[in-house]
Design a protein around this motif. Structure first.
Motif, short mmCIF file in Angstrom:
data_model
loop_
_atom_site.label_atom_id
_atom_site.label_comp_id
_atom_site.label_asym_id
_atom_site.label_seq_id
_atom_site.Cartn_x
_atom_site.Cartn_y
_atom_site.Cartn_z
N HIS A 118 7.01 -2.45 -6.35
CA HIS A 118 6.57 -1.14 -6.18
C HIS A 118 7.27 -0.13 -6.66
O HIS A 118 8.56 0.02 -6.53
CB HIS A 118 6.13 -0.64 -4.71
CG HIS A 118 5.22 -1.84 -4.14
ND1 HIS A 118 5.57 -2.29 -3.02
CD2 HIS A 118 3.95 -2.11 -4.42
CE1 HIS A 118 4.39 -3.02 -2.66
NE2 HIS A 118 3.38 -2.80 -3.46
N ASN A 131 10.28 0.34 -1.60
CA ASN A 131 9.89 -1.01 -0.78
C ASN A 131 8.61 -0.34 0.07
O ASN A 131 8.44 0.77 0.06
CB ASN A 131 11.08 -1.91 -0.07
CG ASN A 131 11.60 -0.94 0.88
OD1 ASN A 131 11.02 0.18 1.32
ND2 ASN A 131 12.81 -1.29 1.40
N THR A 132 8.19 -1.24 0.81
CA THR A 132 7.21 -1.15 1.77
C THR A 132 7.57 -0.08 2.78
O THR A 132 6.55 0.69 3.16
CB THR A 132 6.40 -2.40 2.38
OG1 THR A 132 6.29 -3.31 1.33
CG2 THR A 132 5.54 -2.37 3.37
N ASP A 133 8.53 -0.18 3.32
CA ASP A 133 9.06 0.86 4.35
C ASP A 133 9.02 2.30 3.64
O ASP A 133 8.79 3.07 4.50
CB ASP A 133 10.44 0.51 5.07
CG ASP A 133 10.28 -0.37 6.30
OD1 ASP A 133 9.36 -0.92 6.51
OD2 ASP A 133 11.47 -0.64 6.73
N ILE A 135 7.44 3.46 1.14
CA ILE A 135 5.96 3.91 1.11
C ILE A 135 5.55 4.33 2.43
O ILE A 135 4.85 5.69 2.44
CB ILE A 135 5.03 2.61 0.59
CG1 ILE A 135 5.52 2.27 -0.98
CG2 ILE A 135 3.43 3.09 0.50
CD1 ILE A 135 4.86 1.02 -1.29
N ARG A 136 5.62 3.75 3.36
CA ARG A 136 5.17 4.21 4.91
C ARG A 136 5.86 5.32 5.10
O ARG A 136 5.22 6.38 5.59
CB ARG A 136 5.37 2.97 5.69
CG ARG A 136 4.26 2.20 5.66
CD ARG A 136 4.43 0.77 6.71
NE ARG A 136 4.40 1.21 8.12
CZ ARG A 136 4.76 0.48 9.23
NH1 ARG A 136 5.72 -0.51 8.73
NH2 ARG A 136 5.02 1.11 10.31
N GLU A 143 -0.87 1.16 5.39
CA GLU A 143 -0.47 0.09 5.64
C GLU A 143 -1.85 -0.84 4.88
O GLU A 143 -1.67 -1.97 4.33
CB GLU A 143 -0.09 -0.44 6.70
CG GLU A 143 1.08 -1.47 6.94
CD GLU A 143 1.68 -1.94 8.43
OE1 GLU A 143 1.40 -0.85 9.37
OE2 GLU A 143 1.83 -3.01 8.43
N MET A 146 -2.12 -0.50 1.45
CA MET A 146 -1.17 -1.39 0.45
C MET A 146 -1.49 -2.66 0.66
O MET A 146 -1.25 -3.68 -0.31
CB MET A 146 0.31 -0.80 0.94
CG MET A 146 0.93 0.42 0.56
SD MET A 146 0.52 0.80 -1.30
CE MET A 146 1.42 -0.38 -2.20
N ASP A 147 -1.98 -3.17 1.82
CA ASP A 147 -2.21 -4.80 2.02
C ASP A 147 -3.41 -4.94 0.89
O ASP A 147 -3.37 -5.95 0.18
CB ASP A 147 -2.86 -4.98 3.45
CG ASP A 147 -1.57 -4.89 4.50
OD1 ASP A 147 -0.39 -5.09 4.05
OD2 ASP A 147 -1.93 -4.83 5.64
N ASN A 150 -1.93 -4.62 -2.73
CA ASN A 150 -1.21 -5.95 -2.93
C ASN A 150 -1.94 -7.12 -3.34
O ASN A 150 -1.92 -7.86 -4.22
CB ASN A 150 -0.13 -6.15 -1.98
CG ASN A 150 0.86 -5.05 -1.78
OD1 ASN A 150 1.13 -4.21 -2.80
ND2 ASN A 150 1.79 -4.95 -0.85
#
Ligand code: TMP
Length: 236
Positions: A118, A131-133, A135-136, A143, A146-147, A150
């Motif tokens: 990302h 990373n995912t954190d 983004i949040r 979330e 993004m799930d 992805n």
């Protein structure tokens, strides 16, 4: 004359008479390295509009929802209006470009599985890897969104590898953008073209994408024309 909603480096987006529909114009302008390198690739707008239209139709037929509605030759397409999520998704099958530099993997090395990355879509920050954190924490997307993004990206990778394999092309890596409709659906947006995909000839591994422009390799126009020729031939 239609109202211009947004102008990017490679495309111009216009409003149409319908609130849910935008007209996307593909330009011949090319930039690289965050706009530091600029140029024009003759016929790129035509090639990218047509290649993208074929790819979006192929994905739609396989059940991937996209913003694509209709090709408006020579260089435009009608698309469903979305709010673009500020997260670029890169999928990699073979190491090249920034992952080779960042992680010291020799260009051309097969990755053991498709690697998803990302990037924060932010010109001022030069689109950093996140990373995912991140983004949040930045509230760029939920979330759940993004799930969904992805899962779509991984499915699209499998489908596009097949699509380009029919054209004798290896899909090395590519960048996707997703958007949210006014009623909250997530659609694949942006474009699928030699600007946003690394495509190598399956036999010779010759580069048939924007790396020819980025790296001053010559034969840039010819590479875009060749990808379009093969995509049209495969489409029949
Ligand atoms: P990278 O190796 O430079 O990170 O690029 C990965 C893929 O994403 C490659 O196919 C080119 C594409 N890409 C874009 O579409 N837009 C961009 O701004 C960048 C940096 C890469």
């Amino acid at each position: 004359m239609m109202d211009r909603l947004y102008e990017g480096k490679a495309k111009i987006v216009y409003l149409t008479g319908e609130p849910e529909v935008l007209l996307v114009h593909f330009k011949d302008d090319a930039t690289a390295f965050d706009g530091a390198k600029r140029g024009t690739i003759g016929g790129k707008g035509y090639c990218n509009a047509h290649i993208s239209a074929h790819a979006f139709c192929y994905l739609e037929r396989a059940g991937v929802p996209t913003h694509f509605r209709e090709l408006r030759p020579p260089t435009d397409m009608l698309c469903t209006r979305v709010r673009i999520l500020p997260v670029e998704v890169v999928m990699r099958n073979i190491a090249a470009g920034s992952i080779s530099k960042r992680l010291g993997i020799e260009e051309g090395t097969d990755l053991p599985f498709p690697v998803l990355e990302h990037f924060y879509k932010n010109d001022d920050l030069h689109d950093p890897l996140i990373n995912t954190d991140h983004i949040r924490a930045l509230g760029l997307a939920s979330e759940e969104q993004m799930d969904a993004v992805n899962a779509m990206a991984r499915k699209i990778n499998g489908l596009l590898r097949g699509f380009f394999a029919q054209c004798g092309l290896l899909l090395v890596d590519f960048k996707l953008e997703f958007g949210v409709t006014s009623d909250g659906r997530i659609l694949l947006a942006d474009e699928i073209s030699p600007d946003t995909c690394r495509l190598w000839d399956a036999e010779t591994r010759a580069k048939l994408d924007k790396d020819r422009f980025r790296r001053d390799m010559g034969g840039v126009e010819e590479a875009y024309q060749e990808v379009l020729r093969r995509v049209e031939k495969a489409a029949g």
